[in-house]
Write an enzyme that holds these catalytic residues in place. Structure first.
Site, PDB file in Angstrom:
ATOM      1  N   GLU A  59       0.770  -1.258  -0.072  1.00 53.39           N
ATOM      2  CA  GLU A  59      -0.027   0.004  -0.086  1.00 53.39           C
ATOM      3  C   GLU A  59       0.791   1.221  -0.071  1.00 53.39           C
ATOM      4  OE1 GLU A  59      -2.178  -3.535   1.738  1.00 53.39           O
ATOM      5  OE2 GLU A  59      -0.174  -2.484   2.052  1.00 53.39           O
ATOM      6  N   GLY A 307      13.041  -5.750  -2.126  1.00 51.68           N
ATOM      7  CA  GLY A 307      13.524  -4.487  -2.912  1.00 51.68           C
ATOM      8  C   GLY A 307      14.431  -4.830  -4.045  1.00 51.68           C
ATOM      9  N   PRO A 333      -0.803  -6.610 -11.876  1.00 52.54           N
ATOM     10  CA  PRO A 333      -0.296  -6.938 -13.068  1.00 52.54           C
ATOM     11  C   PRO A 333       0.613  -5.637 -13.757  1.00 52.54           C
ATOM     12  CG  PRO A 333      -2.566  -6.119 -13.448  1.00 52.54           C
ATOM     13  CD  PRO A 333      -2.157  -6.074 -12.067  1.00 52.54           C
ATOM     14  N   GLU A 335       3.338  -3.874 -12.371  1.00 53.43           N
ATOM     15  CA  GLU A 335       4.847  -3.989 -12.346  1.00 53.43           C
ATOM     16  C   GLU A 335       5.358  -4.948 -13.519  1.00 53.43           C
ATOM     17  OE1 GLU A 335       5.676  -5.119  -8.512  1.00 53.43           O
ATOM     18  OE2 GLU A 335       5.140  -3.308  -7.617  1.00 53.43           O
TER      19      GLU A 335
END
Length: 432
Positions: A59, A307, A333, A335
């Protein structure tokens, strides 16, 4: 609200025991618990303060552009970001913005919230997606602050659950001044639960505004020597119950594409040893990122770190999106589309139902039902087919919020709030 607060009071000893256990296990510290109880440093400088809350990393990552836009548009604004998790707090702290403070969210007990609100004195609370805690909304609004829900979503199951408590729903959603839903279905459900129609703002999916940073060029070049993008697929953010299916799919696909390699990135890196055991039992040769192992010629690379997803997307021509072969609702979807990956996914897609519907309508992704169908789909993929799917997904989704985000930020900044003219101190005392 009375029954909710009574239940929370009855559960207090169990909650206290849970956090005491986490401290004994050194998963948290006493300082962390103090933050959860409403203590901790908050901005004291002059100017407006907004409180932005997101449950955890997902989030908050999606909201970074929203937060930065707000700060750019008001030079006097200060933002307190709260998260339920330590990793969420660390993520926001790592942004390093001088007018942003990150801390753990206060528990939903009234005395914790009142202590936090007395120190922070926010003009506006911005809730991200769907982390609904009744006291948080109601008490914040009672102190004269506005409450906004951004990129809000609620499933049909959750809506049914809340609808059984109509008085509680009226209290919660009557406190909301502005709500921007992710999709039409969520919008309709919020209205049915008591949201006032005039509180509706244009829909916005914050994850559509996220542009992941490109991986470090030197690191990408180093890993690209090991991974041929046309022969590499990524299983991204997998959950328990999915890795077995991913492994079965890889073994099946290798029969059709002997040179195929897999980058396996579990959603929670702490599950690395568990996933490694599955790979070992399947007889697969693998290397592990968290151990600093070089990929070499290993058939599978276990990417159990935080990361580094941009690197794995950049190295992979195709991507299976996790949380979709188990009842978790499916991950974003956006990314894999940003990095030009062909998208494969399961059938549980409630988190991004409209986005996956667009992908299906335009034949821009491949839906599978289990490990066997995933393996068959991977075995049939060609480099040209991957590139075609990736281009179609990019067009179907779009990867920029256009004017919607700045317009929404202006509306948030202009929300009227009685808090701006001061709050009666008699309302700031802890309530038990």
């Amino acid at each position: 609200m009375f029954l909710y607060r009574l239940l929370l009071t009855l559960l207090a000893p169990l909650i206290a025991g849970w956090f005491a256990l986490r401290i004994l296990q050194r998963k948290e510290t006493w300082a962390d618990l103090r933050e959860r109880l409403g203590h901790g440093a908050v901005p004291t400088e002059a100017g407006r303060t907004f409180w932005v809350h997101g449950a955890s990393n997902g989030e908050l990552t999606s909201a970074r552009r929203l937060i930065e836009t707000l700060l750019e548009r008001d030079a006097d604004l200060r933002i307190v970001v709260t998260a339920n998790s330590l990793t969420g707090r660390a993520l926001a702290t790592g942004w390093g913005h001088p007018r942003l403070t990150a801390r753990l969210a206060p528990l939903d007990f009234r005395f914790c919230l009142m202590r936090f609100l007395s120190q922070c004195r926010p003009e506006l609370l911005i809730l991200l997606e769907g982390d609904l805690w009744p006291n948080r909304l109601v008490l914040t609004a009672a102190r004269g602050a506005s409450v906004a829900m951004i990129s809000a979503r609620i499933s049909e199951k959750s809506a049914r659950h809340w609808s059984r408590r109509p008085r509680l729903c009226r209290a919660i959603f009557g406190a909301v001044s502005l709500l921007s839903a992710q999709d039409a279905a969520s919008e309709t459900r919020f209205l049915s639960l008591g949201l006032q129609p005039e509180a509706l703002a244009p829909r916005l999916t914050l994850k559509a505004t996220v542009t992941l940073p490109q991986p470090d060029p030197a690191l990408r070049a180093r890993y690209a020597r090991h991974f041929d993008r046309d022969a590499t697929w990524l299983a991204a953010s997998t959950h328990e119950g999915e890795e077995q299916q991913v492994i079965a799919a890889h073994l099946a696909a290798r029969a059709a594409r002997p040179g195929l390699r897999l980058i396996l990135a579990p959603r929670h890196p702490r599950r690395g040893p568990e996933v490694a055991a599955l790979l070992d039992s399947a007889g697969l040769d693998f290397a592990t990122r968290s151990k600093g192992e070089d990929p070499g010629d290993a058939e599978v690379y276990l990417a159990d770190t935080l990361g580094e997803m941009p690197l794995w997307y950049a190295l992979s021509g195709a991507c299976f999106v996790g949380a979709s072969l188990v009842p978790k609702g499916g991950h974003t979807p956006y990314e894999p589309a940003q990095f030009g990956c062909a998208i494969l996914h399961g059938t549980d897609l409630t988190n991004f139902a409209e986005q996956y519907a667009r992908l299906e309508e335009t034949h821009a992704a491949i839906q599978v039902t289990d490990g066997a169908s995933l393996g068959a789909a991977l075995g049939a993929l060609t480099p040209d087919r991957c590139r075609s799917l990736a281009a179609a997904a990019h067009d179907a989704l779009g990867l920029d919020a256009g004017p919607e985000l700045p317009t929404l930020c202006d509306r948030l900044l202009s929300l009227s709030s009685a808090h701006a003219s001061g709050v009666d101190d008699s309302r700031t005392q802890p309530v038990h």
